[in-house]
Design an enzyme around this catalytic site. Structure first.
Site, PDB file in Angstrom:
ATOM      1  N   MET A 120       0.801  -1.264  -0.005  1.00 24.91           N
ATOM      2  CA  MET A 120      -0.069  -0.073   0.060  1.00 24.91           C
ATOM      3  C   MET A 120       0.800   1.242   0.058  1.00 24.91           C
ATOM      4  SD  MET A 120      -3.239  -1.142   0.073  1.00 24.91           S
ATOM      5  CE  MET A 120      -4.444   0.168   0.476  1.00 24.91           C
ATOM      6  N   VAL A 177       2.508   0.881   8.082  1.00 23.51           N
ATOM      7  CA  VAL A 177       3.398  -0.244   8.657  1.00 23.51           C
ATOM      8  C   VAL A 177       2.032  -1.462   8.697  1.00 23.51           C
ATOM      9  CG1 VAL A 177       5.043   1.185   9.449  1.00 23.51           C
ATOM     10  CG2 VAL A 177       3.147   0.456  10.879  1.00 23.51           C
ATOM     11  N   GLU A 193      -0.533  -4.245  10.101  1.00 18.61           N
ATOM     12  CA  GLU A 193      -1.276  -4.213  10.820  1.00 18.61           C
ATOM     13  C   GLU A 193      -1.256  -5.079  12.201  1.00 18.61           C
ATOM     14  OE1 GLU A 193      -3.940  -2.019   9.842  1.00 18.61           O
ATOM     15  OE2 GLU A 193      -5.842  -2.937  11.028  1.00 18.61           O
ATOM     16  N   LYS A 226       2.546  -0.640  15.253  1.00 15.73           N
ATOM     17  CA  LYS A 226       1.887   0.817  15.071  1.00 15.73           C
ATOM     18  C   LYS A 226       2.335   1.500  16.210  1.00 15.73           C
ATOM     19  CE  LYS A 226      -1.316  -0.040  11.563  1.00 15.73           C
ATOM     20  NZ  LYS A 226      -1.093   0.332  10.211  1.00 15.73           N
ATOM     21  N   SER A 260      -6.329  -0.806   8.508  1.00 15.20           N
ATOM     22  CA  SER A 260      -7.686  -1.440   8.100  1.00 15.20           C
ATOM     23  C   SER A 260      -8.841  -1.434   8.970  1.00 15.20           C
ATOM     24  CB  SER A 260      -7.508  -2.852   7.693  1.00 15.20           C
ATOM     25  OG  SER A 260      -6.412  -2.903   6.751  1.00 15.20           O
ATOM     26  N   HIS A 316      -8.078   5.602   5.189  1.00 11.59           N
ATOM     27  CA  HIS A 316      -8.100   4.413   4.728  1.00 11.59           C
ATOM     28  C   HIS A 316      -8.175   4.113   3.160  1.00 11.59           C
ATOM     29  CE1 HIS A 316     -10.316   0.065   4.100  1.00 11.59           C
ATOM     30  NE2 HIS A 316      -9.065   0.015   4.774  1.00 11.59           N
ATOM     31  N   ASN A 322      -7.037  -0.998  -2.036  1.00 12.14           N
ATOM     32  CA  ASN A 322      -5.938  -1.537  -3.086  1.00 12.14           C
ATOM     33  C   ASN A 322      -6.300  -1.714  -4.351  1.00 12.14           C
ATOM     34  OD1 ASN A 322      -3.455  -2.730  -3.727  1.00 12.14           O
ATOM     35  ND2 ASN A 322      -4.067  -4.658  -2.732  1.00 12.14           N
TER      36      ASN A 322
HETATM   37  N1  LIG Z   1      -3.033  -4.637   1.479  1.00 15.63           N
HETATM   38  C1  LIG Z   1      -3.976  -4.111   1.470  1.00 15.63           C
HETATM   39  O1  LIG Z   1      -4.984  -4.629   0.594  1.00 15.63           O
HETATM   40  C2  LIG Z   1      -4.692  -3.094   2.518  1.00 15.63           C
HETATM   41  C3  LIG Z   1      -5.831  -2.144   2.278  1.00 15.63           C
HETATM   42  C4  LIG Z   1      -5.924  -1.211   3.132  1.00 15.63           C
HETATM   43  C5  LIG Z   1      -5.368  -1.194   4.235  1.00 15.63           C
HETATM   44  N2  LIG Z   1      -4.235  -1.874   4.535  1.00 15.63           N
HETATM   45  C6  LIG Z   1      -3.356  -1.496   5.595  1.00 15.63           C
HETATM   46  O2  LIG Z   1      -2.205  -0.927   5.481  1.00 15.63           O
HETATM   47  C7  LIG Z   1      -1.192  -1.396   6.166  1.00 15.63           C
HETATM   48  C8  LIG Z   1       0.105  -1.802   5.542  1.00 15.63           C
HETATM   49  O3  LIG Z   1      -0.208  -2.920   4.613  1.00 15.63           O
HETATM   50  P1  LIG Z   1       0.391  -3.546   3.424  1.00 15.63           P
HETATM   51  O4  LIG Z   1      -0.476  -4.447   2.786  1.00 15.63           O
HETATM   52  O5  LIG Z   1       1.119  -2.389   2.688  1.00 15.63           O
HETATM   53  O6  LIG Z   1       1.536  -4.284   4.205  1.00 15.63           O
HETATM   54  P2  LIG Z   1       3.022  -4.617   3.836  1.00 15.63           P
HETATM   55  O7  LIG Z   1       3.495  -5.558   4.676  1.00 15.63           O
HETATM   56  O8  LIG Z   1       3.053  -4.734   2.163  1.00 15.63           O
HETATM   57  O9  LIG Z   1       3.717  -3.059   4.009  1.00 15.63           O
HETATM   58  C9  LIG Z   1       4.186  -2.826   5.220  1.00 15.63           C
HETATM   59  C10 LIG Z   1       5.585  -2.200   5.230  1.00 15.63           C
HETATM   60  O10 LIG Z   1       5.749  -1.786   6.305  1.00 15.63           O
HETATM   61  C11 LIG Z   1       7.339  -1.837   6.672  1.00 15.63           C
HETATM   62  N3  LIG Z   1       7.654  -1.385   7.944  1.00 15.63           N
HETATM   63  C12 LIG Z   1       7.928  -0.002   8.370  1.00 15.63           C
HETATM   64  N4  LIG Z   1       8.339   0.202   9.471  1.00 15.63           N
HETATM   65  C13 LIG Z   1       8.113  -1.100   9.851  1.00 15.63           C
HETATM   66  C14 LIG Z   1       8.269  -1.507  11.364  1.00 15.63           C
HETATM   67  N5  LIG Z   1       8.459  -0.751  12.306  1.00 15.63           N
HETATM   68  N6  LIG Z   1       8.014  -2.904  11.543  1.00 15.63           N
HETATM   69  C15 LIG Z   1       7.859  -3.600  10.477  1.00 15.63           C
HETATM   70  N7  LIG Z   1       7.472  -3.584   9.215  1.00 15.63           N
HETATM   71  C16 LIG Z   1       7.906  -2.073   9.024  1.00 15.63           C
HETATM   72  C17 LIG Z   1       7.684  -3.240   6.122  1.00 15.63           C
HETATM   73  O11 LIG Z   1       8.792  -3.265   5.873  1.00 15.63           O
HETATM   74  C18 LIG Z   1       6.740  -3.347   4.777  1.00 15.63           C
HETATM   75  O12 LIG Z   1       7.420  -2.867   3.629  1.00 15.63           O
HETATM   76  C19 LIG Z   1      -1.741  -2.135   7.253  1.00 15.63           C
HETATM   77  O13 LIG Z   1      -2.323  -1.301   8.394  1.00 15.63           O
HETATM   78  C20 LIG Z   1      -3.085  -2.787   6.557  1.00 15.63           C
HETATM   79  O14 LIG Z   1      -4.007  -3.179   7.313  1.00 15.63           O
HETATM   80  C21 LIG Z   1      -3.703  -2.692   3.685  1.00 15.63           C
END
Ligand SMILES: NC(=O)c1ccc[n+]([C@@H]2O[C@H](COP(=O)([O-])OP(=O)(O)OC[C@H]3O[C@@H](n4cnc5c(N)ncnc54)[C@H](O)[C@@H]3O)[C@@H](O)[C@H]2O)c1
Length: 322
Positions: A14, A93, A95, A100, A122, A144, A147
Site C-alpha cells: 500500500m 506499517v 496491521e 503501530k 484497516s 483508509h 488497494n
Molecule cells: N493490502 C491491502 O489491501 C490493504 C488495504 C487497506 C489497508 N491496508 C493496511 O495498510 C497497512 C500496510 O499494509 P500493506 O498491505 O501495505 O503491508 P506490507 O507488509 O506490504 O507493507 C508494510 C511495510 O511496512 C514496513 N515497515 C515499516 N516500518 C516497519 C516496522 N517498524 N516494523 C515492521 N515493518 C515496517 C515493512 O517493511 C513493509 O514494507 C496495514 O495497516 C494494512 O491493514 C492494507
C-alpha cells in the site's frame, strides 16, 4: 495547515502506491522503510504501476518523470533526524498493534507537533492505541486507502474522538488535489463505511445461499446486473430518491423482520475457510474456481477498474455541465 512535504512510513504493497500518488500530484514525498532492499522494491513496484497506467492511456511520460522528481526513499532510522521536515506523515506499517505503537512513539518524538499523522489501518483503533503518549492527538486521523491506491479513488477519512475538524479538512484537501474522493466518517467504528456495508450485504447473501434459497452465481448476478450497474452513476441513496422513498421504505418494512441477524459470524464463510477455499489466491472460493495465474487476474481486474473510472469521469463531466 499548508501541506507540502509528505512522509510515507512503510513502503510495502500500500505504502509504495500511496507515495506514488502524492509524488505524481506534486507533493515532495519521502518513503521510509526498515531496509534499503524494501525501498528498492517499492520503486520497482511503482515502475510497474506507472507502466500499467501508461498502457491504459491514463498517464504519459511526464507522469513518471514527476513521480521520480518528487519521490525519494530513506530508512526508518533516518526519521528522527529528518522528522521536522514533514507536514503530513502517512503511516502504512503492518496491521500489528506493537508495530503501530512503536511507529507512533517514534513519529511523536521526531516530528513537529503540527505535523498531521494519517494511519492507513484497516480497522485498528489507533486513537486508543496512541492516546497515552501522542503529543497533540488532534492531528491524528485515519486515511483508509483501497488497494491499489494509485487506481482506487475512494479514501475513508476517519476521525477519532480528539481529531480536529482542521486536521480532517487539511487531509481532505490534499486527497482532493490528488483527484481522490475522500469520504469523512466522524466516528471511528468497525468496518468504517465500505467494509461495514460489504458485511451487511455478504452476511445476507451467504445466509440466503446457506438456506438453499439461491445459488451463489444467481445471487451474484442479481446484484451485479442491478446495483453493480447502477451504482457507477447513481449510488444507493440516489436510487431510493429516484424510485421515490415510499416504495423502498414500505418494502423494507416487510424485509427487515426476516433478515439474517447473526451477530456471531458467517458460518458458511467459516466452512469454506476450513476447506481452504478462500478465494482467488487459493484457486477456489464460494463462487467458483480461479486460474492459477493470480497476477494476470489482478492485471485484468485493474484494467476493468480503470475502464469503469473512464466511464464514471464522463458521467461526472455530464453532471458538472448541467
Ligand atoms: N493490502 C491491502 O489491501 C490493504 C488495504 C487497506 C489497508 N491496508 C493496511 O495498510 C497497512 C500496510 O499494509 P500493506 O498491505 O501495505 O503491508 P506490507 O507488509 O506490504 O507493507 C508494510 C511495510 O511496512 C514496513 N515497515 C515499516 N516500518 C516497519 C516496522 N517498524 N516494523 C515492521 N515493518 C515496517 C515493512 O517493511 C513493509 O514494507 C496495514 O495497516 C494494512 O491493514 C492494507
Amino acid at each position: 495547515m499548508a501541506i507540502n512535504n509528505i512522509l510515507v512510513v512503510g513502503a510495502g504493497v500500500m505504502g509504495s502506491s500511496i507515495a506514488q500518488v502524492f509524488a505524481a500530484y506534486g507533493y515532495k514525498t519521502v518513503m521510509a522503510d526498515l531496509k534499503q532492499e524494501f525501498i528498492d522494491k517499492a520503486f520497482s513496484n511503482i515502475d510497474k504501476n506507472i507502466a500499467g497506467l501508461v498502457e491504459e492511456g491514463l498517464a504519459d511520460d511526464s507522469y513518471g518523470k514527476t513521480v521520480k522528481e518528487n519521490l525519494t526513499g530513506i530508512l526508518n532510522s533516518d526519521i528522527p533526524a529528518r522528522g521536522k521536515e514533514f507536514d503530513l506523515v502517512v503511516e502504512v506499517v503492518p496491521e500489528n498493534p506493537a508495530i503501530k505503537k512503536d511507529t507512533y512513539q517514534m513519529l511523536s518524538d521526531s516530528c513537529r507537533e503540527d505535523c498531521i499523522f494519517a494511519s492507513n489501518t484497516s480497522g485498528m483503533d489507533v486513537f486508543s492505541l496512541t492516546d497515552e503518549f501522542l503529543k497533540n492527538p488532534e492531528r491524528l486521523v485515519i486515511t483508509h486507502w483501497f488497494n491499489p491506491p494509485h487506481i482506487m479513488k475512494i479514501i475513508e477519512v476517519v476521525k477519532g474522538p480528539k481529531t480536529s475538524d482542521e486536521t480532517a479538512q487539511a487531509v481532505r484537501e490534499v486527497l482532493e488535489k490528488c483527484e481522490k474522493k475522500p469520504a469523512v466518517l466522524n466516528n471511528f467504528m468497525p468496518g468504517f463505511i465500505v467494509n461495514r456495508m460489504a458485511t451487511v450485504i455478504c452476511r445476507e447473501l451467504y445466509y440466503m445461499i446457506e438456506q438453499g434459497w439461491v445459488t451463489p452465481q444467481d445471487a451474484e448476478n442479481a446484484l451485479k446486473y442491478t446495483d453493480g450497474l447502477r451504482w457507477s452513476f447513481e449510488g444507493p441513496l440516489e436510487l431510493w430518491d429516484f424510485v421515490g422513498l415510499e416504495i423502498p421504505i414500505a418494502v423494507a418494512g416487510g424485509v427487515l423482520p426476516t433478515l439474517c441477524d447473526n451477530k456471531e459470524g458467517i458460518p458458511l464463510g467459516d466452512k469454506y475457510i476450513a476447506e481452504g477455499k478462500t478465494g482467488v489466491r487459493a484457486g477456489e472460493g464460494l463462487l467458483k474456481k480461479y486460474p492459477a495465474d493470480v497476477d494476470a487476474y489482478v492485471k485484468k481486474r485493474n484494467r476493468r477498474i480503470l475502464t469503469m473510472y473512464k466511464v464514471m469521469n464522463e458521467f461526472e463531466k455530464e453532471d458538472a455541465a448541467e
